[in-house]
Design an enzyme around this catalytic site. Sequence first.
Site, PDB file in Angstrom:
ATOM      1  N   LYS A 151     -14.862   1.448   4.100  1.00  0.00           N
ATOM      2  CA  LYS A 151     -13.969   0.979   3.107  1.00  0.00           C
ATOM      3  C   LYS A 151     -13.902  -0.684   2.759  1.00  0.00           C
ATOM      4  O   LYS A 151     -13.332  -1.216   3.687  1.00  0.00           O
ATOM      5  CB  LYS A 151     -12.274   1.414   3.730  1.00  0.00           C
ATOM      6  CG  LYS A 151     -11.267   1.551   2.596  1.00  0.00           C
ATOM      7  CD  LYS A 151     -10.233   2.428   3.130  1.00  0.00           C
ATOM      8  CE  LYS A 151      -8.999   2.136   2.057  1.00  0.00           C
ATOM      9  NZ  LYS A 151      -9.042   2.527   0.619  1.00  0.00           N
ATOM     10  N   GLU A 184     -15.136  12.865  -5.199  1.00  0.00           N
ATOM     11  CA  GLU A 184     -13.700  12.314  -5.003  1.00  0.00           C
ATOM     12  C   GLU A 184     -13.389  11.873  -6.284  1.00  0.00           C
ATOM     13  O   GLU A 184     -13.877  11.784  -7.152  1.00  0.00           O
ATOM     14  CB  GLU A 184     -13.512  11.524  -3.664  1.00  0.00           C
ATOM     15  CG  GLU A 184     -14.195  10.345  -3.810  1.00  0.00           C
ATOM     16  CD  GLU A 184     -14.188   9.555  -2.579  1.00  0.00           C
ATOM     17  OE1 GLU A 184     -13.032   9.655  -1.968  1.00  0.00           O
ATOM     18  OE2 GLU A 184     -14.928   8.620  -2.266  1.00  0.00           O
TER      19      GLU A 184
HETATM   20  N1  PMP Z   1     -10.895   7.891  -1.632  1.00  0.00           N
HETATM   21  C1  PMP Z   1     -10.908   6.660  -1.996  1.00  0.00           C
HETATM   22  C2  PMP Z   1     -12.155   6.068  -2.609  1.00  0.00           C
HETATM   23  C3  PMP Z   1     -10.006   6.019  -1.542  1.00  0.00           C
HETATM   24  O1  PMP Z   1     -10.107   4.576  -1.917  1.00  0.00           O
HETATM   25  C4  PMP Z   1      -9.011   6.309  -0.818  1.00  0.00           C
HETATM   26  C5  PMP Z   1      -7.719   5.470  -0.522  1.00  0.00           C
HETATM   27  N2  PMP Z   1      -7.759   4.531   0.642  1.00  0.00           N
HETATM   28  C6  PMP Z   1      -8.820   7.768  -0.733  1.00  0.00           C
HETATM   29  C7  PMP Z   1     -10.084   8.540  -1.001  1.00  0.00           C
HETATM   30  C8  PMP Z   1      -7.816   8.213   0.164  1.00  0.00           C
HETATM   31  O2  PMP Z   1      -7.910   7.989   1.390  1.00  0.00           O
HETATM   32  P1  PMP Z   1      -6.460   7.851   2.324  1.00  0.00           P
HETATM   33  O3  PMP Z   1      -5.804   9.147   2.614  1.00  0.00           O
HETATM   34  O4  PMP Z   1      -7.063   7.477   3.707  1.00  0.00           O
HETATM   35  O5  PMP Z   1      -5.459   6.801   1.609  1.00  0.00           O
END
Ligand code: PMP
Length: 292
Positions: A151, A184
């Site tokens: 991330k 995603e």
């Molecule tokens: N995919 C991406 C690319 C993201 O940036 C996020 C948000 N952080 C998510 C999925 C969802 O992740 P989370 O449930 O940990 O917020």
Amino acid sequence: MGIKIYMNGKWVDKEEAKISVFDHGLLYGDGVFEGIRSYDCLVFKLKEHIDRLYESAHTLMLEIPLRKEEMEQAVLETLKANRLRDAYIRVVVTRGEGDLGLDPRKCKKPNIFIIADKIVLYPEKYYREGLEIITVPTQRNIPEALNPQIKSLNYLNNILAKIEAINCGVEEAIMLNSFGYVAECTGDNIFMIKNRLIITPPPYAGILKGITRAAVMELAEKAGFEVKETIFTRHELYNADECFLTGTAAEIIPVVKIDSRVIGEGKPGEITLSLMRKFKELTKSAGVRYSL
Ligand code: PMP
């Protein structure tokens, strides 16, 4: 009174929370971040978010000059300093100030800042009526080049896809991987439901392993549903009974139309709605508590 930002161990006014133009977080997107939520003085999945932050940093060989417990404490203190019961928290660690070259060794000290602010929610309408989304041309980064599990501050892959969605008048985009399978969305994970089986792409599809995704999978299994991590195509998605997205900011958001194809009955599905209720309950009962 303005908001207080955590900046390398101190809380400063927003106007004073500044980063050098030589910070490689800005020059190269060299850094990591997390988005976290608190619900009525409970921080949801704090440990999981901090773990993911440190894992992203570890892969980038970015050594965070705080222990995990200190980072957790800094998050809680930032919430208190801003007297926020319900908040969206952004934790950022940059490589720090260097010179104009790429070399991270020139950056001697990472910068850490934490912003806690009121949550900007998606319009209520999307949760009631469901979202329309489209597949966009920009593919998700291939894990062999830049693993989506990191991330990092470099979100251009996602931003390009987001722009393509916005240009078509929708809020979110489905990103495919280089094999053409559904990966995603730009800031959310995706789920489909077919014959009561709940399906979501596996990490090897090239996704961020969402913390909300994991929480929802656990909730669904506890409720007696079978949950499978498997790759699927757009064809399978178009013919799903239900579809929804998960993310820290969005929570669970129903999807009712994809690339102009109506999903199921064209309204938020029954299983999606029950998971939304269960998720809401979970956020009210589980988390790290702080007092104001
Ligand atoms: N995919 C991406 C690319 C993201 O940036 C996020 C948000 N952080 C998510 C999925 C969802 O992740 P989370 O449930 O940990 O917020």
